[in-house]
Scaffold this active site. Sequence first.
Site, short mmCIF file in Angstrom:
data_model
loop_
_atom_site.label_atom_id
_atom_site.label_comp_id
_atom_site.label_asym_id
_atom_site.label_seq_id
_atom_site.Cartn_x
_atom_site.Cartn_y
_atom_site.Cartn_z
N HIS A 64 0.86 -1.19 0.00
CA HIS A 64 0.00 0.00 0.00
C HIS A 64 0.89 1.22 0.00
O HIS A 64 2.09 1.12 0.23
CB HIS A 64 -0.96 -0.01 1.19
CG HIS A 64 -0.30 -0.19 2.52
ND1 HIS A 64 0.19 -1.41 2.95
CD2 HIS A 64 -0.05 0.68 3.52
CE1 HIS A 64 0.72 -1.27 4.15
NE2 HIS A 64 0.59 -0.01 4.52
N GLY A 65 0.31 2.36 -0.24
CA GLY A 65 1.08 3.59 -0.37
C GLY A 65 1.44 4.22 0.96
O GLY A 65 1.09 3.71 2.03
#
Length: 146
Positions: A64-65
């Site tokens: 995920h970012g």
Amino acid sequence: MAGEVLSIGQVRIHRDGASRDDAMREAAGLLQAAGAVTDAYYDAMQAREQTVSTYMGNELAIPHGTNETKDAILASALSVVRYDGGVDWDGEPVTFVIGIAGRGDEHLEILSQIAILFSDEDDVARLKAAATPEELFDLMSAVNDS
């Protein structure tokens, strides 16, 4: 869990393996195809990975970012890819790569549901035994119902 954030089009099963970067690229691509993230999200995943590994144990990675790249997230969504040939995730064996995009604090709820599912070895065995993306999707969708 799955209702709003996961659709059948975001679930894949590959009989072979992949590199970590290719697996992250596919996760980001599925999220982008679902309209959940911009094309900047893969780079955000890479940035997160350089800070801390998203390997979670039990053959699971959840790329995920970073918090700084929240503007690349348009909607909360998941992508689920099973690599039967495995992914070498910085030396850890990974079968499931679950890409996560969460608006606001929604990613925390999504993360906790995934953690619960993958903490049970019987559940992981069922996910590994799913013969089709549809079956895998149904098992992931059942998380909220149990």
